[in-house]
Write a protein that holds these residues in place. Sequence first.
Motif, PDB file in Angstrom:
ATOM      1  N   ASP A 447       0.837  -1.199   0.000  1.00  0.00           N
ATOM      2  CA  ASP A 447       0.000   0.000   0.000  1.00  0.00           C
ATOM      3  C   ASP A 447       0.877   1.256   0.000  1.00  0.00           C
ATOM      4  O   ASP A 447       0.601   2.228  -0.715  1.00  0.00           O
ATOM      5  CB  ASP A 447      -0.915  -0.015   1.235  1.00  0.00           C
ATOM      6  CG  ASP A 447      -1.891   1.147   1.252  1.00  0.00           C
ATOM      7  OD1 ASP A 447      -2.211   1.677   0.176  1.00  0.00           O
ATOM      8  OD2 ASP A 447      -2.334   1.534   2.355  1.00  0.00           O
ATOM      9  N   ALA A 472      -0.728   4.199   5.281  1.00  0.00           N
ATOM     10  CA  ALA A 472      -0.463   2.819   4.870  1.00  0.00           C
ATOM     11  C   ALA A 472      -0.525   1.885   6.073  1.00  0.00           C
ATOM     12  O   ALA A 472      -1.058   0.771   5.998  1.00  0.00           O
ATOM     13  CB  ALA A 472       0.892   2.727   4.180  1.00  0.00           C
ATOM     14  N   SER A 475      -4.050   1.247   7.186  1.00  0.00           N
ATOM     15  CA  SER A 475      -4.843   0.424   6.263  1.00  0.00           C
ATOM     16  C   SER A 475      -4.870  -1.039   6.713  1.00  0.00           C
ATOM     17  O   SER A 475      -5.693  -1.822   6.239  1.00  0.00           O
ATOM     18  CB  SER A 475      -4.259   0.508   4.851  1.00  0.00           C
ATOM     19  OG  SER A 475      -3.010  -0.166   4.775  1.00  0.00           O
TER      20      SER A 475
END
Length: 529
Positions: A447, A472, A475
């Motif tokens: 990501d 990131a 996530s």
Amino acid sequence: MSTDLAQNAKAWPFEQARLLKKRLDKLGRKSGPVVFETGYGPSGLPHMGTFGEVVRTSMVRRAFEELTGGAYETHLICVSDDMDGMRKVPDNLPQQEMLSEYLQMPLTVVPDPYGTHESFGHHMNARLRAFLDSFGFSYEFKSATELYKSGAFDAMLLKAAEKYEDIMKVMLPTLGEERQATYSPFLPIHPETGHVLYVPMKSVDAKAGTVTFDDETGQEFTVPVTGGNVKLQWKPDFGMRWAALGVDFEMFGKDHQANAPIYSRISRILGAEPPTQFVYELFLDEKGEKISKSKGNGLSVEEWLKYAPQESLSYYNFVKPRQAKKLYFDVIPRAVDEYMQHLAAYAGQDEAKQLENPSWHIHGGNPPAEASPINFALMLNLASAASAHNTDVMWGFIGRYVDGATPQTHPLLDQLAGFAVQYFQDFVEPEKKFRAPTDMERAAMEDLLARFKALDANERDAEVIQTEVFSAGKSQEFENLRDWFKALYEVLLGQSQGPRFGSFAAIYGISETISLIEGALAGELLAKS
């Protein structure tokens, strides 16, 4: 700076300066010289304790000058105890057999095993002066041998003979029964052998200024206490020196604390008010054990300066001197960065805060304007990511991050880059240990790759980059985002910690960081290790 501000400054050198001023006021001294002293045992090379004592005393001296507005002339004297007898031959010296023939001789009589000076004591004194001069200290050097032989101590030695019984009353209760039977504050220099003798006195004639004793063979001798014919045991010598040299301030390690009242009582017996005294804690090694010259378990000044600027060492000595601190290689990067943070903050502070700032004390009230736009921790991680073995590699990244910067325009930055490369090679590179990412970490890194690829390749805003790093991590379902940042460093750099990743990526470059992540995900970094 205003002396009024100095009256309220909380930094410890100002606290000591105010105590010293209070002592002078009590004695009615409104002007004249004020003497700061440090002592040095020349049986070995100058070391971290030598540096720490002189740099800290210099800080108090400068604070006192600020506090008093220059009303007093100040002197820092460094006294070498070079008349002490050589009790054992240090293991790290050449010509061991030759030196062993001079045991119990004053160090300024023992031949120089290096063959460069008049004696072993003279050699070590020269090393001390060169050591202090290399740091730019302002001081006056004094040799105990010269002080005893020149007559500088004669008046106090005669007073000690006069007050012999009073001194013995102070010293005897501090000794064991066996030692009491043979103790004397006077150590005569044998008229024939030149040995420093630890023998009891048969008589002390204060009027004649002489002492009478039997040597080891039972032969009786009478010698004057003046002119370098005797020296004092170290505890009485401490107090006598204060009285003879008019010392107003002295600091010493915690190992002297129990004896400090003895030094003071001796000084008073000889008619002088003891100086203001400051006791500092001793450094410990990484295991928490006391540093010992004989063990060699401490970090030397030379070792520190191989990896960091002198100012960072001064800073480490400045911080919490009454608190025991570990002194080993791992503390260096943090000390550098903390020093740099204080230096960068100085120009924007008001005068009161500047007096509290360590950089004021490190630089004698006049810190330089230049600060580093990149901290040392980031430099280390840059060296790690780039596997840098010279500063040219470092400047390939630094020059892009700091517009117009070159080694010539930013000498401090260049100096830090060199230290970072050296530290990386010696401590970081041998310990690098990469690992593969977990499934969750891999997903987060993929990501992050997508986010970085969406950024401008020339993005240098660390906050913008850090936001993407946070996003990131969020996530994925990390229980603690610290685990995410730890994973980045373990997977990408082979180490468990580092500074803000956004700042690192800003300096290393977005494109380079993308390549680094892709290499890690492909297993290339793990394969290399």
